[in-house]
Scaffold this motif. Structure first.
Motif, PDB file in Angstrom:
ATOM      1  N   SER A  77      21.121  68.375 -14.488  1.00  0.00           N
ATOM      2  CA  SER A  77      19.926  68.204 -13.574  1.00  0.00           C
ATOM      3  C   SER A  77      18.624  67.710 -14.220  1.00  0.00           C
ATOM      4  O   SER A  77      17.737  67.331 -13.466  1.00  0.00           O
ATOM      5  CB  SER A  77      19.345  68.934 -12.423  1.00  0.00           C
ATOM      6  OG  SER A  77      19.394  70.242 -12.933  1.00  0.00           O
ATOM      7  N   VAL A  78      18.479  67.799 -15.589  1.00  0.00           N
ATOM      8  CA  VAL A  78      17.459  67.634 -16.435  1.00  0.00           C
ATOM      9  C   VAL A  78      17.618  66.383 -17.037  1.00  0.00           C
ATOM     10  O   VAL A  78      19.027  66.144 -17.445  1.00  0.00           O
ATOM     11  CB  VAL A  78      17.083  68.811 -17.158  1.00  0.00           C
ATOM     12  CG1 VAL A  78      16.515  70.055 -16.536  1.00  0.00           C
ATOM     13  CG2 VAL A  78      18.115  69.146 -18.195  1.00  0.00           C
ATOM     14  N   GLU A  79      16.453  65.619 -17.633  1.00  0.00           N
ATOM     15  CA  GLU A  79      17.011  64.337 -18.250  1.00  0.00           C
ATOM     16  C   GLU A  79      16.767  64.836 -19.819  1.00  0.00           C
ATOM     17  O   GLU A  79      16.058  65.846 -20.286  1.00  0.00           O
ATOM     18  CB  GLU A  79      15.640  63.504 -18.022  1.00  0.00           C
ATOM     19  CG  GLU A  79      15.702  62.176 -18.518  1.00  0.00           C
ATOM     20  CD  GLU A  79      14.564  61.397 -18.487  1.00  0.00           C
ATOM     21  OE1 GLU A  79      14.249  60.409 -19.059  1.00  0.00           O
ATOM     22  OE2 GLU A  79      13.887  61.500 -17.268  1.00  0.00           O
ATOM     23  N   TRP A  80      17.557  64.038 -20.609  1.00  0.00           N
ATOM     24  CA  TRP A  80      17.400  64.074 -21.761  1.00  0.00           C
ATOM     25  C   TRP A  80      17.158  62.878 -22.678  1.00  0.00           C
ATOM     26  O   TRP A  80      17.448  61.883 -22.135  1.00  0.00           O
ATOM     27  CB  TRP A  80      18.857  64.492 -22.433  1.00  0.00           C
ATOM     28  CG  TRP A  80      19.504  65.759 -22.158  1.00  0.00           C
ATOM     29  CD1 TRP A  80      20.251  66.241 -21.025  1.00  0.00           C
ATOM     30  CD2 TRP A  80      19.542  66.779 -23.059  1.00  0.00           C
ATOM     31  NE1 TRP A  80      20.499  67.708 -21.348  1.00  0.00           N
ATOM     32  CE2 TRP A  80      20.116  67.983 -22.632  1.00  0.00           C
ATOM     33  CE3 TRP A  80      19.190  67.037 -24.421  1.00  0.00           C
ATOM     34  CZ2 TRP A  80      20.503  69.294 -23.028  1.00  0.00           C
ATOM     35  CZ3 TRP A  80      19.240  68.192 -24.921  1.00  0.00           C
ATOM     36  CH2 TRP A  80      20.135  69.329 -24.199  1.00  0.00           C
ATOM     37  N   VAL A  81      16.379  62.964 -23.597  1.00  0.00           N
ATOM     38  CA  VAL A  81      16.152  61.927 -24.561  1.00  0.00           C
ATOM     39  C   VAL A  81      16.932  62.073 -25.587  1.00  0.00           C
ATOM     40  O   VAL A  81      16.993  62.947 -26.230  1.00  0.00           O
ATOM     41  CB  VAL A  81      14.440  62.115 -24.727  1.00  0.00           C
ATOM     42  CG1 VAL A  81      14.232  61.074 -25.756  1.00  0.00           C
ATOM     43  CG2 VAL A  81      13.485  62.063 -23.913  1.00  0.00           C
ATOM     44  N   THR A  82      17.524  60.755 -25.923  1.00  0.00           N
ATOM     45  CA  THR A  82      18.468  60.816 -27.208  1.00  0.00           C
ATOM     46  C   THR A  82      17.934  60.008 -28.262  1.00  0.00           C
ATOM     47  O   THR A  82      17.656  58.786 -28.163  1.00  0.00           O
ATOM     48  CB  THR A  82      19.890  60.257 -26.619  1.00  0.00           C
ATOM     49  OG1 THR A  82      20.184  61.118 -25.524  1.00  0.00           O
ATOM     50  CG2 THR A  82      20.824  60.033 -27.765  1.00  0.00           C
TER      51      THR A  82
END
Length: 176
Positions: free
Chosen positions: A61-66
């Motif tokens: 449910s949380v966004e990840w920066v890759t």
């Protein structure tokens, strides 16, 4: 300024390290969750593993920066923001990539300088690595060299870490 926490997680292949690390980072409730990926999709198996990890992160449910960073970890420093939580996966893949260049003493020095600079900015830095030292030292020169370097890096990382975990069969054991 408060130094960020350093967490080291090791274990065998498919032992649950990445999932454990992802949950650890998400529980920090940091400004951003940043996934630093060291893998290079050189074959179908690696492509499938990378895709599985990406799919896993999309399901949260949380966004990840890759950030894809197979070598020269120091290049991520300008991309990191104060208060971020970083998951770096993984040391063993990064080391294999770096070994091709040689000059490992300089690479090691740069790695620990980078870690210190990151800890000045982040809330937490979670480092994942594979446990490859359960086997005897290889009779092959380059494999033995790799084992030597990964053992050396693991010891130094654990010494610096606030907490160190080993994963086996999906279960964590805290060593530090």
């Amino acid at each position: 300024m408060v130094r960020g926490k350093l967490i080291f997680i090791t274990g065998g292949v498919r032992s649950g390290k990445s999932s454990f690390a992802e949950h650890f980072v998400m529980n920090e409730q940091a400004k951003r969750n940043v996934y630093v990926a060291s893998g290079i999709a050189v074959d179908e198996e690696m492509k499938a593993r990378i895709n599985r990890h990406q799919d896993d992160r999309r399901n949260y449910s949380v966004e990840w920066v890759t950030i894809e960073q197979p070598r020269h970890l120091e290049q991520i420093i300008p991309k990191i923001e104060k208060g971020d939580a970083i998951l770096w996966d993984c040391v063993t893949t990064w080391l294999a990539n770096e070994l091709y260049e040689g000059q490992m003493e300089e690479v090691e020095k740069q790695l620990f300088t980078t870690i210190e600079k990151l800890l000045e900015k982040v809330q937490v830095l979670v480092i994942v690595s594979n446990e490859v030292l359960d086997e005897p030292v290889s009779k092959y020169e380059y494999t033995a060299l790799y084992q030597e370097w990964i053992g050396r890096l693991h010891q130094k990382l654990v010494a610096k870490a606030d907490h160190a975990f080993e994963m086996e069969y999906g279960e964590d054991r805290q060593w530090k």
